[in-house]
Design a protein around this motif. Structure first.
Motif, PDB file in Angstrom:
ATOM      1  N   ILE A   1      -2.030  -7.841  -4.990  1.00 42.10           N
ATOM      2  CA  ILE A   1      -2.907  -7.751  -3.826  1.00 42.10           C
ATOM      3  C   ILE A   1      -2.125  -8.032  -2.545  1.00 42.10           C
ATOM      4  N   ALA A   2      -1.279  -9.069  -2.585  1.00 46.56           N
ATOM      5  CA  ALA A   2      -0.528  -9.432  -1.386  1.00 46.56           C
ATOM      6  C   ALA A   2       0.432  -8.321  -0.971  1.00 46.56           C
ATOM      7  N   ILE A   3       1.164  -7.764  -1.935  1.00 46.36           N
ATOM      8  CA  ILE A   3       2.111  -6.698  -1.602  1.00 46.36           C
ATOM      9  C   ILE A   3       1.366  -5.456  -1.131  1.00 46.36           C
ATOM     10  N   GLY A   4       0.247  -5.119  -1.798  1.00 44.58           N
ATOM     11  CA  GLY A   4      -0.517  -3.939  -1.383  1.00 44.58           C
ATOM     12  C   GLY A   4      -1.033  -4.056   0.037  1.00 44.58           C
ATOM     13  N   VAL A   5      -1.604  -5.205   0.386  1.00 44.86           N
ATOM     14  CA  VAL A   5      -2.124  -5.392   1.748  1.00 44.86           C
ATOM     15  C   VAL A   5      -0.981  -5.408   2.757  1.00 44.86           C
TER      16      VAL A   5
ATOM     17  N   ASP B   1     -14.975   5.187  -2.991  1.00 44.50           N
ATOM     18  CA  ASP B   1     -13.943   4.853  -2.016  1.00 44.50           C
ATOM     19  C   ASP B   1     -13.957   3.379  -1.618  1.00 44.50           C
ATOM     20  N   ASP B   2     -14.840   2.589  -2.201  1.00 40.80           N
ATOM     21  CA  ASP B   2     -14.934   1.184  -1.824  1.00 40.80           C
ATOM     22  C   ASP B   2     -13.894   0.368  -2.588  1.00 40.80           C
ATOM     23  N   PRO B   3     -12.865  -0.144  -1.894  1.00 39.83           N
ATOM     24  CA  PRO B   3     -11.822  -0.887  -2.610  1.00 39.83           C
ATOM     25  C   PRO B   3     -12.320  -2.216  -3.162  1.00 39.83           C
ATOM     26  N   TRP B   4     -13.412  -2.757  -2.575  1.00 49.32           N
ATOM     27  CA  TRP B   4     -13.929  -4.015  -3.096  1.00 49.32           C
ATOM     28  C   TRP B   4     -14.440  -3.851  -4.524  1.00 49.32           C
ATOM     29  N   THR B   5     -14.982  -2.665  -4.819  1.00 53.65           N
ATOM     30  CA  THR B   5     -15.423  -2.397  -6.185  1.00 53.65           C
ATOM     31  C   THR B   5     -14.238  -2.396  -7.146  1.00 53.65           C
ATOM     32  N   GLN B   6     -13.152  -1.759  -6.713  1.00 49.00           N
ATOM     33  CA  GLN B   6     -11.955  -1.736  -7.562  1.00 49.00           C
ATOM     34  C   GLN B   6     -11.407  -3.150  -7.750  1.00 49.00           C
TER      35      GLN B   6
ATOM     36  N   GLU C   1      -9.391  -1.701   8.193  1.00 52.20           N
ATOM     37  CA  GLU C   1      -9.232  -0.468   7.429  1.00 52.20           C
ATOM     38  C   GLU C   1      -7.942  -0.483   6.617  1.00 52.20           C
ATOM     39  N   LEU C   2      -6.879  -0.984   7.235  1.00 50.17           N
ATOM     40  CA  LEU C   2      -5.614  -1.056   6.496  1.00 50.17           C
ATOM     41  C   LEU C   2      -5.699  -2.058   5.358  1.00 50.17           C
ATOM     42  N   THR C   3      -6.441  -3.146   5.569  1.00 47.48           N
ATOM     43  CA  THR C   3      -6.624  -4.122   4.497  1.00 47.48           C
ATOM     44  C   THR C   3      -7.358  -3.502   3.321  1.00 47.48           C
ATOM     45  N   LEU C   4      -8.372  -2.710   3.616  1.00 51.07           N
ATOM     46  CA  LEU C   4      -9.093  -2.038   2.541  1.00 51.07           C
ATOM     47  C   LEU C   4      -8.185  -1.094   1.763  1.00 51.07           C
ATOM     48  N   ALA C   5      -7.369  -0.351   2.512  1.00 49.33           N
ATOM     49  CA  ALA C   5      -6.439   0.559   1.838  1.00 49.33           C
ATOM     50  C   ALA C   5      -5.443  -0.218   0.976  1.00 49.33           C
TER      51      ALA C   5
ATOM     52  N   SER D   1      -5.082  -3.281  -6.131  1.00 50.39           N
ATOM     53  CA  SER D   1      -5.896  -3.368  -7.343  1.00 50.39           C
ATOM     54  C   SER D   1      -5.284  -2.549  -8.466  1.00 50.39           C
ATOM     55  N   ALA D   2      -4.840  -1.328  -8.134  1.00 47.33           N
ATOM     56  CA  ALA D   2      -4.196  -0.501  -9.158  1.00 47.33           C
ATOM     57  C   ALA D   2      -2.906  -1.149  -9.652  1.00 47.33           C
ATOM     58  N   ALA D   3      -2.150  -1.755  -8.726  1.00 48.41           N
ATOM     59  CA  ALA D   3      -0.922  -2.437  -9.135  1.00 48.41           C
ATOM     60  C   ALA D   3      -1.230  -3.643 -10.021  1.00 48.41           C
ATOM     61  N   ALA D   4      -2.326  -4.344  -9.697  1.00 46.41           N
ATOM     62  CA  ALA D   4      -2.711  -5.490 -10.529  1.00 46.41           C
ATOM     63  C   ALA D   4      -3.066  -5.051 -11.940  1.00 46.41           C
ATOM     64  N   LEU D   5      -3.732  -3.912 -12.062  1.00 48.44           N
ATOM     65  CA  LEU D   5      -4.036  -3.388 -13.395  1.00 48.44           C
ATOM     66  C   LEU D   5      -2.756  -3.116 -14.177  1.00 48.44           C
ATOM     67  N   THR D   6      -1.786  -2.534 -13.493  1.00 48.17           N
ATOM     68  CA  THR D   6      -0.506  -2.281 -14.153  1.00 48.17           C
ATOM     69  C   THR D   6       0.129  -3.591 -14.626  1.00 48.17           C
ATOM     70  N   GLY D   7       0.117  -4.598 -13.757  1.00 50.10           N
ATOM     71  CA  GLY D   7       0.690  -5.885 -14.142  1.00 50.10           C
ATOM     72  C   GLY D   7      -0.021  -6.503 -15.331  1.00 50.10           C
ATOM     73  N   ILE D   8      -1.361  -6.438 -15.338  1.00 48.91           N
ATOM     74  CA  ILE D   8      -2.115  -7.004 -16.460  1.00 48.91           C
ATOM     75  C   ILE D   8      -1.756  -6.291 -17.755  1.00 48.91           C
ATOM     76  N   GLY D   9      -1.736  -4.961 -17.717  1.00 49.11           N
ATOM     77  CA  GLY D   9      -1.420  -4.215 -18.939  1.00 49.11           C
ATOM     78  C   GLY D   9      -0.023  -4.482 -19.450  1.00 49.11           C
TER      79      GLY D   9
END
Length: 911
Positions: free
Chosen positions: A238-242, A132-137, A7-11, A17-25
């Motif tokens: 992803i690594a920092i988020g997890v 709510d599915d983080p895999w989709t994000q 559950e924590l991994t999903l969170a 994922s949101a942080a990765a979007l920021t990095g890409i932009g």
């Protein structure tokens, strides 16, 4: 346990994922435009509000609202920013620091605009876009990264993007529409910001301040990726988020428990701090500092009188409740710290709110422990100054964008780990000093302290330290070459800035009778920085005007008015002059070409050219190169453009030399073929002190390899003989400038890759300013004068920081040697033509009485007469015993003055 881990991994995947979007932009925007967009988080916040407005308030279907938000509003914001803010700056030739200031202005503008439109309260009803599915994000992020990589690698647009990144001017000459590439970069960057905002909004507090700060924290992933690698950015996010999600299960006990929990819950902040302070910085040295302010006259006395009267008005006409007024002097002291660091020192400091908050916190802690309040404030200020020393030490070798990120990371870290943590702030009480509990008495105390701080900063702006700070701000490499100890001077500015911010923060807390962490939020720090830059970072009027403006607007009924106004003005800093310059008279303009100087020529000027320009470089009384007294007079200098003032080249006889250190070698066909004669000073002028024999500067087996494996120097050995002129010639890319910079201390070879000695002493690791103080002076191919200083101040700086300091006649000798002793000595260097500026740079280099002079294309920008006069001066200096190295493309100049000529090719000296 396994279920909790999953559950924590999903969170963590959702946040990552949101942080990765920021990095890409951020990476795409930076690679397409060169702008580090600190407003990325504010754009994300605006898009999240827009989606909520469309779906929740107006009742649109979620898919339609998402399409409009992500495909219309978000890219539209990017295009507006490109056309309205950043493209005009690019056309003006603004450097990265100025575009960074503009992005801070956009950030502040959008935050203020959101507060005006939607209020300052938090919203918890933002719509969920991808479920709510983080895999989709995560799948969406990976798909987006792959799409960007494919477009970059395999399409024509991608090739154009890479061309613009590698060399924008060359790409434009090749037919690439760089504006179209930049517009596409802004549109895509804003799209990713909008996607980040709508994905994060359901899980974080949606308000004008919380989400932008959260997105600022995840800039760490782009910095880790060096603003280039999308896979590294995604993997780091992803690594920092997890990891951050997994650390939330820790609940350590003891005194360190709350701090450990805070670190685990804010791992992106830790990553940002480490990336900003440890990893190689973004940007480059010397090209991304804040530009020097326009040279203005002193603030007229009537303006100060009016300002003082306005500050005193609350004591006479306001009621007993001065709740708003007491905040103005305290905030003015905080903003004065930015005048020291950013205005006088030219450093981008975005963390002053942290020092102000620490000042208030330590004052409250000491007061709660029973220390008298005024004494608590007096103790808190030096304590925060020590914190400023510790935090500034790893940051002072950063420049421009990297320094901005380092100071921002420091401010965010202090806010997250100290100012907002219950372990540090619980149970605090903060009152006013005994005898100053009344608003009027306390306001009078603040005014006295403010006046003292203004006097301190005014004293800092004058004299030797003031000139050194101005040189640091105007041209850091030039300041180092003049002997200014740049790291120590930066530390002084940051420590004094931290102390002033702490004093103002403590006063603000006592004025409000409470410690409020939100008053020292990093977002406010950005607002304060923008306000100081808008009003004029180097003016003592700025902190007073900015504090009054910010407090007055924030006290109004509409929250966000101050931020919106300051942000709007900050986006136009490339077009608008600092607002405080409107309160001071403009400096007297320089004398136009073709008009005589209003005071007429004086004896100290030497003869004047009929156009009114100063005469060319004066000859010495030594024959120098008598066999070829004017090696370039027969033709125009091949590398020198016409004089900057547009006047024709001077034809009159150059001004005679009033004082030189040599009696000349006038009959000698070689510059140093005979002994130097004793100096016979002109009446009323002290002779130069005798110069001891120059030590030999030598490079042995020098090799230098740049990152990426490019070898610029390969086993180079060279000796500069005392009292001789050595020339270094060769094609572009041969390694001449690299060898020159190694000798000057700007570049340093790795260990065991060569040795540089001075008189037999190893100086390979000595920095540039230390070598200057050892007697090795240099000039630059691109002029390194300090435009905000006058000619005399430029030269005086060299005398104060050079090898021989304290010689009262050094400045006058250098000015007279180069024909700068007349009225031109009082003119700002920014007003002068190229030929005169070359003389100023040479005069500054010689004012410290070096024994070795390194000249990098000294004739660049000089006309034929000026080049000939330069040759005579160099010959005379060598006859006096000066060791000279000249890197020059002019064969006539080299042939006329050089005793030894070395040819370089491919990083080697040819036999």
């Amino acid at each position: 346990m396994a279920s909790l881990t999953y559950e924590l991994t999903l969170a963590g995947l959702a946040v990552g994922s949101a942080a990765a979007l920021t990095g890409i932009g951020l990476i795409v925007t930076y690679r397409a435009t060169g702008v580090l967009n600190l407003a990325h988080g504010a754009v994300a916040m605006i898009c999240a509000y827009v989606l909520r407005q469309l779906v929740v308030v107006w009742g649109w279907p979620l898919p339609l609202g998402a399409l409009v938000t992500l495909l219309v509003v978000a890219p539209g914001l990017g295009l507006i920013l490109d056309r309205g803010v950043f493209r005009p700056l690019a056309l003006l030739g603004s450097n990265p620091a100025q575009t960074l200031v503009a992005s801070i202005g956009v950030f502040v503008l959008l935050v203020g605009g959101a507060a005006l439109l939607w209020g300052g309260g938090a919203r918890d009803d933002a719509p969920v876009l991808l479920g709510d599915d983080p895999w989709t994000q995560l799948a969406a992020v990976v798909a987006l990264a792959c799409l960007v990589a494919a477009v970059t690698r395999w399409t024509r647009f991608g090739r154009e993007l890479r061309a613009v990144v590698d060399n924008r001017p060359l790409a434009v000459l090749s037919g690439v529409d760089a504006d179209r590439v930049a517009a596409a970069g802004w549109a895509f960057g804003s799209f990713t910001a909008g996607l980040t905002g709508v994905l994060l909004a359901p899980y974080v507090r949606l308000d004008p301040y919380g989400m932008p700060l959260l997105v600022i924290e995840v800039i760490a992933v782009a910095v880790i990726a060096r603003m280039r690698s999308l896979p590294v950015a995604v993997a780091a996010a992803i690594a920092i988020g997890v990891a951050q999600a997994q650390l939330t299960r820790l609940h350590p006990e003891g005194w360190a428990g709350p701090l450990v929990q805070a670190l685990g819950a804010n791992l992106f902040v830790v990553a940002l701090l480490v990336a900003a302070l440890v990893l190689p910085g973004v940007g480059g040295k010397g090209r991304d500092a804040l530009p020097p302010p326009p040279r203005a006259s002193r603030v007229p006395t009537p303006v100060w009188l009016v300002t003082g009267i306005l500050l005193l008005l609350p004591l006479g006409f306001a009621g007993s409740d001065l709740h708003t007024a007491v905040q103005v002097p305290a905030l003015a002291v905080i903003l004065l710290s930015l005048v020291v660091v950013a205005g006088r020192g030219g450093q981008i400091a975005l963390g002053q709110a942290a020092y102000a908050g620490l000042g208030a916190l330590l004052t409250a802690l000491l007061a709660t422990a029973g220390v008298p309040t005024l004494l608590a404030l007096g103790l808190a200020v030096p304590m925060v100054a020590v914190v400023g020393l510790v935090t500034a030490w790893p940051a002072i070798r950063r420049h421009g964008l990297a320094l901005a990120l380092a100071t921002l990371a420091t401010g965010v870290a202090v806010s997250r780990f100290v100012l907002t943590q219950p372990y540090a702030t619980a149970g605090l009480s903060l009152g006013r000093p005994a005898g100053f509990t009344d608003d009027r008495a306390y306001y009078a105390l603040e005014l006295l302290l403010l006046a003292g701080c203004l006097a301190l900063v005014a004293a800092l702006r004058r004299g030797r330290t003031g000139r050194a700070l101005a040189a640091l701000r105007d041209h850091e490499p030039g300041a180092e070459a003049s002997g200014v100890p740049v790291p120590g001077l930066k530390l002084l500015a940051f420590v004094l800035g931290a102390a002033l911010a702490a004093l103002g923060g403590g006063l603000l807390g006592m004025g409000l009778r409470a410690f409020d962490p939100e008053a020292y939020d990093p977002i406010r720090g950005l607002l304060w920085f923008a306000a100081v830059l808008v009003l004029g970072a180097d003016s003592l009027l700025t902190p007073l005007a900015a504090a009054a403006l910010l407090i007055t607007l924030d006290a109004g009924p509409q929250a966000g008015t101050a931020a919106a106004l300051i942000g709007l003005l900050a986006t136009q800093t490339g077009h608008l002059p600092p607002l405080t310059t409107w309160l001071t008279p403009s400096p007297k303009p320089p004398t136009p070409p073709g008009e005589p100087h209003p005071h007429g020529p004086t004896a100290a000027d030497g003869p004047q050219h009929p156009t009114g320009r100063p005469a060319p470089l004066p000859p010495t009384r030594t024959g120098g190169a008598a066999r070829n007294p004017n090696p370039t007079a027969s033709r125009t200098h091949p590398h020198g453009p016409p004089p900057a003032d547009g006047a024709p080249p001077p034809t009159g006889k150059p001004a005679p030399l009033s004082t030189t250190r040599t009696g000349g070698a006038s009959g000698n066909p070689r510059p140093t073929g005979g002994r130097a004669h004793p100096h016979r000073p002109a009446p009323g002028h002290a002779p130069a002190p005798p110069t001891p024999p120059a030590p030999e500067l030598r490079a042995d087996d020098l090799t230098l390899t740049y990152p990426g494996g490019i070898t610029a120097l390969s086993h180079v050995t060279i000796t500069l003989a005392p009292a001789r002129i050595t020339a270094l010639v060769g094609p572009n890319g041969a390694g001449k400038s690299t060898l020159f910079d190694c000798l000057a201390g700007t570049l340093h070879p790795r260990r065991h890759q060569g040795l540089i000695t001075l008189g037999g002493t190893d100086i390979t690791s000595r920095p540039a300013h230390a070598r200057t103080r050892l007697g090795i002076a240099r000039t630059f191919q691109r002029l390194a004068v300090f435009p905000s200083l006058s000619v005399e101040e430029n030269v005086r700086l060299g005398a104060e920081q050079g090898r021989v300091r304290g010689d009262p006649a050094a400045v006058e000798r250098s000015l007279r040697l180069f024909g700068l002793a007349g009225p031109v000595r009082h003119r700002a260097a920014a007003d002068l033509p190229t030929g005169t500026l070359r003389r100023v740079e040479l005069a500054r280099a010689l004012a410290g009485r070096p024994h070795t002079l390194l000249l990098d294309e000294p004739a660049a920008g000089l006309d034929a007469d000026e080049t000939a006069a330069l040759a005579r001066i160099l010959a005379a200096l060598a006859a006096d015993g000066l060791t000279v190295l000249v890197v020059e493309h002019d064969p006539d100049l080299v042939a006329g003055i050089a005793h030894t000529v070395h040819t370089m090719e491919g990083g080697r000296i040819l036999p």
